[in-house]
Design a protein around this motif. Structure first.
Motif, PDB file in Angstrom:
ATOM      1  N   GLN A  25      -8.301   1.758  -6.095  1.00 52.90           N
ATOM      2  CA  GLN A  25      -9.565   2.208  -6.707  1.00 52.90           C
ATOM      3  C   GLN A  25      -9.661   1.745  -8.153  1.00 52.90           C
ATOM      4  O   GLN A  25     -10.729   1.334  -8.608  1.00 52.90           O
ATOM      5  N   ASP A  26      -8.549   1.790  -8.886  1.00 52.80           N
ATOM      6  CA  ASP A  26      -8.538   1.310 -10.265  1.00 52.80           C
ATOM      7  C   ASP A  26      -8.813  -0.197 -10.306  1.00 52.80           C
ATOM      8  O   ASP A  26      -9.627  -0.668 -11.105  1.00 52.80           O
ATOM      9  N   ALA A  27      -8.153  -0.944  -9.438  1.00 49.58           N
ATOM     10  CA  ALA A  27      -8.370  -2.393  -9.387  1.00 49.58           C
ATOM     11  C   ALA A  27      -9.824  -2.695  -9.045  1.00 49.58           C
ATOM     12  O   ALA A  27     -10.447  -3.577  -9.653  1.00 49.58           O
ATOM     13  N   LEU A  55     -12.689  -4.770 -11.284  1.00 46.18           N
ATOM     14  CA  LEU A  55     -13.404  -5.916 -10.738  1.00 46.18           C
ATOM     15  C   LEU A  55     -14.909  -5.674 -10.783  1.00 46.18           C
ATOM     16  O   LEU A  55     -15.669  -6.555 -11.173  1.00 46.18           O
ATOM     17  N   SER A  56     -15.328  -4.484 -10.433  1.00 39.40           N
ATOM     18  CA  SER A  56     -16.761  -4.136 -10.458  1.00 39.40           C
ATOM     19  C   SER A  56     -17.364  -4.310 -11.840  1.00 39.40           C
ATOM     20  O   SER A  56     -18.486  -4.804 -11.982  1.00 39.40           O
ATOM     21  N   HIS A  94       0.827  -1.214   0.000  1.00 42.84           N
ATOM     22  CA  HIS A  94       0.000   0.000   0.000  1.00 42.84           C
ATOM     23  C   HIS A  94       0.862   1.266   0.000  1.00 42.84           C
ATOM     24  O   HIS A  94       0.555   2.227  -0.697  1.00 42.84           O
ATOM     25  N   GLU A  95       1.949   1.253   0.757  1.00 42.59           N
ATOM     26  CA  GLU A  95       2.852   2.415   0.782  1.00 42.59           C
ATOM     27  C   GLU A  95       3.446   2.705  -0.586  1.00 42.59           C
ATOM     28  O   GLU A  95       3.759   3.841  -0.902  1.00 42.59           O
ATOM     29  N   LYS A  96       3.590   1.670  -1.407  1.00 44.55           N
ATOM     30  CA  LYS A  96       4.198   1.835  -2.732  1.00 44.55           C
ATOM     31  C   LYS A  96       3.190   2.273  -3.792  1.00 44.55           C
ATOM     32  O   LYS A  96       3.532   3.024  -4.700  1.00 44.55           O
ATOM     33  N   VAL A  97       1.951   1.787  -3.714  1.00 38.87           N
ATOM     34  CA  VAL A  97       1.009   2.023  -4.806  1.00 38.87           C
ATOM     35  C   VAL A  97      -0.038   3.084  -4.508  1.00 38.87           C
ATOM     36  O   VAL A  97      -0.590   3.686  -5.429  1.00 38.87           O
ATOM     37  N   GLY A  98      -0.387   3.298  -3.260  1.00 40.27           N
ATOM     38  CA  GLY A  98      -1.366   4.322  -2.896  1.00 40.27           C
ATOM     39  C   GLY A  98      -2.804   3.933  -3.216  1.00 40.27           C
ATOM     40  O   GLY A  98      -3.080   2.924  -3.865  1.00 40.27           O
ATOM     41  N   GLN A  99      -3.715   4.762  -2.754  1.00 37.05           N
ATOM     42  CA  GLN A  99      -5.146   4.494  -2.858  1.00 37.05           C
ATOM     43  C   GLN A  99      -5.654   4.473  -4.299  1.00 37.05           C
ATOM     44  O   GLN A  99      -6.566   3.721  -4.620  1.00 37.05           O
ATOM     45  N   ASP A 100      -5.080   5.277  -5.176  1.00 36.49           N
ATOM     46  CA  ASP A 100      -5.547   5.315  -6.572  1.00 36.49           C
ATOM     47  C   ASP A 100      -5.445   3.942  -7.242  1.00 36.49           C
ATOM     48  O   ASP A 100      -6.317   3.557  -8.022  1.00 36.49           O
TER      49      ASP A 100
END
Length: 148
Positions: free
Chosen positions: A96-98, A102-103, A87-93
């Motif tokens: 959200q994209d993933a 999936l949705s 998470h520290e490397k990729v961040g929330q964005d």
């Protein structure tokens, strides 16, 4: 799907394809990916996903780079949880994209297709930050689909 049995839950996804996608993904990275499916329940999906994350030992990876994709097919709900290292490397964005990808599959009932796509997406990002150590890399967590 409400009140689905454990057997019908297992029929929601093609386990062999999901496990194959996880194994292929983990050849690229030292990260660990797990998929967990739960039967219908009324509770908080995120809270239950957190419990599954801990139950499966996702936070026990050496680099804290485990990712759990937790699904409740009967509710068409899911949570993607990444441990602190990734998470520290990729961040929330990234998450959200993933989730959006999936949705899109889940709306049409494409659980397996959505899982395979997101597993590949997660693997690519994990490989960027946590590349495989080759032969020295060990599988820290099971690749099998977890059923609750």
């Amino acid at each position: 799907m409400v009140g689905m049995s454990r057997r019908s839950l297992k029929q929601c996804v093609d386990q062999a394809r999901v496990v194959a996608a996880i194994r292929e993904a983990e050849r690229l990275t030292s990260g660990e990916i797990r998929v967990s499916l739960a039967r219908f329940f009324w509770g908080d999906v995120e809270k239950t996903a957190g419990k599954a994350f801990r139950r499966l030992g996702m936070e026990n990876t050496a680099d804290r780079n485990g990712v759990l994709i937790f699904l409740v097919p009967s509710r068409k709900r899911f949570v993607i949880l990444g441990d602190v290292g990734i998470h520290e490397k990729v961040g929330q964005d990234f998450w959200q994209d993933a989730s959006a990808r999936l949705s899109a599959h889940f709306r049409d009932g494409g659980f397996t297709e959505g899982l395979v796509e997101v597993i590949r997406l997660v693997a690519d990002r994990l490989a960027t930050h946590f590349p495989s150590a080759g032969e020295a890399d060990r599988n820290e967590l099971s690749d099998e689909v977890d059923f609750q």
